[in-house]
Design a protein around this motif. Structure first.
Motif, PDB file in Angstrom:
ATOM      1  N   ASP A  58      61.528  66.343  40.418  1.00  0.00           N
ATOM      2  CA  ASP A  58      61.494  65.327  41.479  1.00  0.00           C
ATOM      3  C   ASP A  58      61.689  65.967  42.848  1.00  0.00           C
ATOM      4  OD1 ASP A  58      61.138  63.409  39.546  1.00  0.00           O
ATOM      5  OD2 ASP A  58      63.230  62.713  39.576  1.00  0.00           O
ATOM      6  N   ALA A  59      62.592  66.939  42.935  1.00  0.00           N
ATOM      7  CA  ALA A  59      62.839  67.615  44.210  1.00  0.00           C
ATOM      8  C   ALA A  59      61.602  68.410  44.637  1.00  0.00           C
ATOM      9  CB  ALA A  59      64.046  68.532  44.104  1.00  0.00           C
ATOM     10  N   ALA A  60      60.924  69.035  43.689  1.00  0.00           N
ATOM     11  CA  ALA A  60      59.715  69.794  44.008  1.00  0.00           C
ATOM     12  C   ALA A  60      58.604  68.851  44.455  1.00  0.00           C
ATOM     13  CB  ALA A  60      59.267  70.602  42.789  1.00  0.00           C
ATOM     14  N   ALA A  61      58.506  67.685  43.822  1.00  0.00           N
ATOM     15  CA  ALA A  61      57.475  66.715  44.205  1.00  0.00           C
ATOM     16  C   ALA A  61      57.725  66.177  45.602  1.00  0.00           C
ATOM     17  CB  ALA A  61      57.445  65.576  43.197  1.00  0.00           C
ATOM     18  N   VAL A  62      58.971  65.915  45.939  1.00  0.00           N
ATOM     19  CA  VAL A  62      59.315  65.436  47.269  1.00  0.00           C
ATOM     20  C   VAL A  62      59.037  66.516  48.296  1.00  0.00           C
ATOM     21  CG1 VAL A  62      61.247  64.746  48.755  1.00  0.00           C
ATOM     22  CG2 VAL A  62      60.990  63.725  46.490  1.00  0.00           C
TER      23      VAL A  62
END
Length: 94
Positions: A83-87
Motif C-alpha cells: 500500500d505504501a509503494a502504491a501511494v
C-alpha cells in the motif's frame, strides 16, 4: 480469513509463550526429585507420562497457533508495504 493486527500479534505472542512455558515445564519434569515423576528405581511413573503428553500436545498446539499469528503478521506487513509503494507511485506520477 484476514485477522486484525492485534489478533495476529496476540497469536504470535501466545506461540512464543507456549515455547517458553512448555519447554521449561518439561525440563523441570525431567529433573523432578519429589518422587512424583520417577519412582525409587528411577523409572518414569504414570504422572510423568501424563504430564509429558500434556506438555507435548500443548507445545504443538501453541506452535500451530504461533505459526498462524506469524503468517498473519507477515501478510499484514507485506500488504502495508504494498500500500505504501502504491501511494508513493501515485504521488510521483501526479
Amino acid at each position: 480469513m484476514k485477522l486484525s493486527s492485534r489478533v495476529s500479534w496476540f497469536l504470535l505472542a501466545f506461540g512464543v509463550w507456549s515455547w517458553i512455558i512448555w519447554i521449561t515445564f518439561v525440563k523441570n519434569l525431567w529433573k523432578d526429585g519429589s518422587g512424583l515423576a520417577f519412582d525409587d528405581a528411577g523409572d518414569p511413573t504414570a504422572y510423568f507420562w501424563v504430564h509429558l503428553t500434556l506438555a507435548v500436545v500443548s507445545f504443538l498446539l501453541g506452535t500451530g497457533v504461533g505459526l498462524i499469528g506469524f503468517r498473519s503478521v507477515r501478510r499484514l506487513r507485506e500488504e502495508a508495504a504494498g500500500d505504501a509503494a502504491a501511494v508513493g507511485s501515485r504521488t510521483a506520477n501526479e
